[in-house]
Each structure stands twice: as C-alpha cells, then as structure tokens.
Scaffold this motif. Structure first.
Motif, mmCIF file in Angstrom:
data_model
loop_
_atom_site.group_PDB
_atom_site.id
_atom_site.type_symbol
_atom_site.label_atom_id
_atom_site.label_comp_id
_atom_site.label_asym_id
_atom_site.label_seq_id
_atom_site.Cartn_x
_atom_site.Cartn_y
_atom_site.Cartn_z
ATOM 1 N N SER A 26 -5.553 -12.232 13.675
ATOM 2 C CA SER A 26 -6.127 -13.188 12.731
ATOM 3 C C SER A 26 -7.650 -13.104 12.814
ATOM 4 O O SER A 26 -8.213 -13.095 13.921
ATOM 5 C CB SER A 26 -5.666 -14.600 13.126
ATOM 6 N N LYS A 54 -3.310 -16.814 10.048
ATOM 7 C CA LYS A 54 -3.013 -18.246 10.222
ATOM 8 C C LYS A 54 -3.207 -19.017 8.920
ATOM 9 O O LYS A 54 -4.189 -18.842 8.210
ATOM 10 C CB LYS A 54 -3.981 -18.856 11.253
ATOM 11 N N GLY A 55 -2.233 -19.893 8.623
ATOM 12 C CA GLY A 55 -2.415 -20.912 7.596
ATOM 13 C C GLY A 55 -2.752 -22.207 8.303
ATOM 14 O O GLY A 55 -3.121 -22.208 9.477
ATOM 15 N N ARG A 59 1.155 -22.889 10.112
ATOM 16 C CA ARG A 59 1.839 -22.024 9.148
ATOM 17 C C ARG A 59 1.202 -20.634 9.214
ATOM 18 O O ARG A 59 0.175 -20.436 9.839
ATOM 19 C CB ARG A 59 1.725 -22.620 7.739
ATOM 20 N N ASN A 60 1.858 -19.657 8.564
ATOM 21 C CA ASN A 60 1.294 -18.308 8.659
ATOM 22 C C ASN A 60 0.753 -17.857 7.307
ATOM 23 O O ASN A 60 1.072 -18.427 6.265
ATOM 24 C CB ASN A 60 2.342 -17.320 9.185
ATOM 25 N N TRP A 61 -0.106 -16.857 7.356
ATOM 26 C CA TRP A 61 -0.702 -16.299 6.135
ATOM 27 C C TRP A 61 -0.515 -14.791 6.150
ATOM 28 O O TRP A 61 -0.889 -14.126 7.119
ATOM 29 C CB TRP A 61 -2.183 -16.650 6.043
ATOM 30 N N VAL A 62 0.074 -14.266 5.098
ATOM 31 C CA VAL A 62 0.403 -12.838 5.042
ATOM 32 C C VAL A 62 -0.759 -12.070 4.411
ATOM 33 O O VAL A 62 -1.231 -12.420 3.330
ATOM 34 C CB VAL A 62 1.682 -12.640 4.190
ATOM 35 N N SER A 72 -13.482 -14.056 7.946
ATOM 36 C CA SER A 72 -13.953 -15.313 8.522
ATOM 37 C C SER A 72 -15.473 -15.255 8.623
ATOM 38 O O SER A 72 -16.037 -14.242 9.055
ATOM 39 C CB SER A 72 -13.372 -15.528 9.922
ATOM 40 N N VAL A 128 -7.818 -21.259 2.229
ATOM 41 C CA VAL A 128 -8.976 -21.402 3.119
ATOM 42 C C VAL A 128 -8.517 -22.112 4.390
ATOM 43 O O VAL A 128 -7.782 -23.098 4.320
ATOM 44 C CB VAL A 128 -10.075 -22.250 2.432
ATOM 45 N N SER A 154 0.274 -7.987 -2.711
ATOM 46 C CA SER A 154 -0.255 -8.886 -1.669
ATOM 47 C C SER A 154 0.560 -10.157 -1.498
ATOM 48 O O SER A 154 0.448 -10.845 -0.488
ATOM 49 C CB SER A 154 -1.696 -9.280 -2.009
ATOM 50 N N PRO A 156 3.562 -12.510 -0.672
ATOM 51 C CA PRO A 156 4.796 -12.421 0.118
ATOM 52 C C PRO A 156 6.025 -12.786 -0.714
ATOM 53 O O PRO A 156 5.890 -13.345 -1.804
ATOM 54 C CB PRO A 156 4.597 -13.451 1.234
ATOM 55 N N LEU A 161 7.375 -18.546 0.750
ATOM 56 C CA LEU A 161 6.307 -19.301 0.086
ATOM 57 C C LEU A 161 6.626 -20.788 0.026
ATOM 58 O O LEU A 161 7.736 -21.165 -0.335
ATOM 59 C CB LEU A 161 6.114 -18.806 -1.352
ATOM 60 N N ASN A 162 5.643 -21.624 0.357
ATOM 61 C CA ASN A 162 5.846 -23.079 0.212
ATOM 62 C C ASN A 162 5.247 -23.593 -1.091
ATOM 63 O O ASN A 162 5.247 -24.791 -1.343
ATOM 64 C CB ASN A 162 5.278 -23.848 1.412
HETATM 65 C C1 BT5 Z 1 -3.737 -21.636 3.774
HETATM 66 O O1 BT5 Z 1 -2.831 -22.282 4.561
HETATM 67 O O2 BT5 Z 1 -3.666 -21.517 2.571
HETATM 68 C C2 BT5 Z 1 -4.880 -21.028 4.558
HETATM 69 C C3 BT5 Z 1 -4.838 -19.534 4.532
HETATM 70 C C4 BT5 Z 1 -6.051 -18.946 5.208
HETATM 71 C C5 BT5 Z 1 -5.915 -17.478 5.409
HETATM 72 C C6 BT5 Z 1 -7.183 -16.862 5.929
HETATM 73 S S1 BT5 Z 1 -7.112 -15.127 5.915
HETATM 74 C C7 BT5 Z 1 -8.547 -15.033 6.861
HETATM 75 C C8 BT5 Z 1 -8.479 -16.132 7.882
HETATM 76 N N1 BT5 Z 1 -7.821 -15.699 9.081
HETATM 77 C C9 BT5 Z 1 -6.667 -16.329 9.270
HETATM 78 O O3 BT5 Z 1 -5.891 -16.126 10.229
HETATM 79 N N2 BT5 Z 1 -6.465 -17.227 8.277
HETATM 80 C C10 BT5 Z 1 -7.568 -17.235 7.355
HETATM 81 P P1 BT5 Z 1 -1.615 -23.163 4.037
HETATM 82 O O4 BT5 Z 1 -2.081 -24.060 2.935
HETATM 83 O O5 BT5 Z 1 -1.050 -23.756 5.261
HETATM 84 O O6 BT5 Z 1 -0.622 -22.116 3.412
HETATM 85 C C11 BT5 Z 1 0.231 -21.333 4.233
HETATM 86 C C12 BT5 Z 1 1.536 -21.122 3.470
HETATM 87 O O7 BT5 Z 1 1.298 -20.311 2.318
HETATM 88 C C13 BT5 Z 1 2.596 -20.377 4.277
HETATM 89 O O8 BT5 Z 1 3.414 -21.263 4.973
HETATM 90 C C14 BT5 Z 1 3.373 -19.613 3.191
HETATM 91 O O9 BT5 Z 1 4.385 -20.447 2.625
HETATM 92 C C15 BT5 Z 1 2.333 -19.386 2.112
HETATM 93 N N3 BT5 Z 1 1.725 -18.045 2.179
HETATM 94 C C16 BT5 Z 1 1.630 -17.183 3.221
HETATM 95 N N4 BT5 Z 1 0.959 -16.084 2.868
HETATM 96 C C17 BT5 Z 1 0.603 -16.245 1.569
HETATM 97 C C18 BT5 Z 1 -0.108 -15.452 0.644
HETATM 98 N N5 BT5 Z 1 -0.613 -14.257 0.958
HETATM 99 N N6 BT5 Z 1 -0.250 -15.946 -0.629
HETATM 100 C C19 BT5 Z 1 0.244 -17.143 -0.989
HETATM 101 N N7 BT5 Z 1 0.927 -17.953 -0.138
HETATM 102 C C20 BT5 Z 1 1.094 -17.501 1.125
#
Ligand code: BT5
Length: 264
Positions: A26, A54-55, A59-62, A72, A128, A154, A156, A161-162
C-alpha cells in the motif's frame, strides 16, 4: 510503467522526494515508512500495482498493474490545520483535485460523494484515504492517498464492490493517459493545499457535491445514523443535512458512509 519517464516528468513539479515503484502493498503504508526515514514535505509515493491497497475502516482497494493511479502525498501541516475537526478537509482536498481535473481537463461530469469518493455518472472512479499520525497531541504528518480507476480493467469484480464503480476510460469512451492525469491532479493538489481553510476551497468542494437536495442516509457498518436532505459542506468540512423542519445537522468524517435513500 516506465519509472524513468514518470520520474523525469514528476521532477518538473514542486514536490519533495519521489518514491516510484512497480509494486507495493500500500502506498499509504510505504509513505509512513519513508516519513520515518525523513521524507521531505510534499514527497510522493507512487506505485503501478498494490497487493494490499487500503480503503477506509479496514476495507481494501484494488489497484491492478498498468490500469490505475495509486499514490500518496506526504504533508506536514502547519499547526493551524492540526486539529481533529479540520482533518476532514484533507479528504475534501483529494476528492476536489480529482473531480476538478476530470471536469476541466477531461470534460467528465465528476461529482464528490462526501467525504471521499469521486463519482462519474453515479459510479465511483476514485477513492481517497487520509491517514493521520500524531505524536501525543501534536499532528506529525498527514498521508493523502488517492486511487483512480483509469483503464477499463481497473474495476474489480462486482462481488467485491460495496458501491457501483467504473473507470475513466469507460466513462469517457477514450483513452486517458495516466501520467498526464497524475500531473494534473498533483498540480490541483499543490494549488489548493495552501488555501485549505479558505472560503474558496470550501466553495469549490461544495460546488461538486453529489446528491444535493436529495434525501440521503448516513450509515455505519451496522446501522443507519441519520437521514435527511443533503444541503452543503460546512465551514469545517462537515456535511450538513436538513431535517424536514429545516433544522441543520452536521457530520464529520469518521465511521460513516453516505447513501441515497432507496438506492443502495
Ligand atoms: C476508499 O475507501 O475509497 C479509499 C481508497 C483509497 C485508495 C488509495 S490508493 C493509494 C493509497 N494507498 C492505499 O493503500 N490506499 C490509498 P472505501 O470508501 O472504504 O472503499 C473501499 C471499497 O471500495 C472496498 O470495500 C470495495 O468494495 C470497493 N473497491 C475496492 N477497490 C475498488 C476500485 N478499484 N474501484 C472502486 N471500488 C473499489
């Protein structure tokens, strides 16, 4: 990703140190590590693919190789920004920078789903994640993490997806150059950061709010916290909902998520 080409272009911006990688867990976690090693203000950690992105709230971010932006930005805010109540402004900064570039440079109808999502036509294209580190009651640093879905591959699979999601290329119907997009977003961040608590920043953020005038609910992982008409962003970055009798209720970022009533 050709790291040398990206580095040469990014060196033209007023950033701190550049940490560019092909693969990381991450970028937010790596940012924490380079801060410990003395990374300068405005340093950038950028990666082509994340294995443990990381989300929010665990939660996770793909982030798939060659398809997205994941980076970052490292900030050491002045003491006047170092209050728990103002930390929501940093999520706004990230979302505004992305939405503004999508609107102005790529002519996409981007909106901000408070506090941290960027939507195009109701689907999420960017997220974000702000990580804040304290030394006792002193704010040490802020890591502003941004992930953007650029190419079609890009996004997932639906089952993880939530919230509905899409990519910029799908929405725009054309290719979007990742490096150019990154440079524009960074320029917008650099432009807005010094004005984070100024009225024009709040107005710009507010002007891009999704669901204004619509009935929304704020939900935690377990229950609905409140429901009301989405009104505006408050002076401190809070979200203001109106109840039916016109009373204002303010919410700060935290454990809550925003949803349209009767939709998701
Ligand atoms: C976010 O969390 O939207 C924050 C994402 C931040 C990602 C960046 S990438 C650079 C930096 N380094 C990191 O490790 N993180 C940051 P949240 O609102 O909690 O949304 C997460 C949820 O979105 C997951 O539980 C999935 O359901 C969904 N998700 C995962 N990957 C996705 C994607 N690529 N596009 C859309 N939804 C996604």
């Amino acid at each position: 990703m050709d790291i040398n080409i990206w580095k040469t272009r990014l060196e033209q911006l007023p950033l701190g140190d550049l940490y560019l990688h092909q693969e990381l867990g991450s970028t937010n976690v790596e940012a924490e590590a380079v801060i410990e090693q003395g990374a300068r203000p405005f340093s950038l950690v950028l990666v082509d693919s994340q294995t443990a992105g990381k989300g929010r709230q665990g939660r996770n971010w793909v982030t798939r190789k060659g398809k997205a932006l994941a980076f970052s930005w490292i900030l050491y805010p002045e003491p006047d920004l170092a209050h728990p109540e103002t930390l929501g402004l940093f999520s706004g900064l990230g979302a505004l920078a992305v939405a503004e570039v999508l609107n102005n440079v790529f002519q996409l109808p981007a909106e901000i789903k408070w506090p941290n999502d960027v939507l195009v036509e109701g689907k999420k294209v960017a997220g974000v994640l702000v990580d804040v580190h304290w030394a006792g009651s002193q704010l040490k640093d802020v890591v502003l993490g941004i992930g953007v879905n650029v190419a079609r591959g890009s996004v997932p699979d639906n089952d993880v997806l939530n919230f509905p999601a899409t990519s910029l290329e799908e929405a725009a119907g054309k290719q979007i150059p990742r490096l150019e997009l990154l440079v524009q977003i960074l320029e917008s961040l650099i432009n807005w950061y010094p004005r984070l608590s100024a009225p024009e920043f709040l107005q710009a953020w507010d002007s891009k709010l999704a669901y204004r005038g619509q009935m929304v609910k704020l939900v935690s992982s377990t229950n609905v916290i409140d429901q009301g008409i989405l009104n505006r962003i408050g002076e401190d970055g809070s979200l203001i909902l109106l109840s039916e009798d016109g009373k204002e209720r303010r919410y700060h970022t935290g454990e809550i998520q925003l949803r349209l009533v009767d939709r998701f």
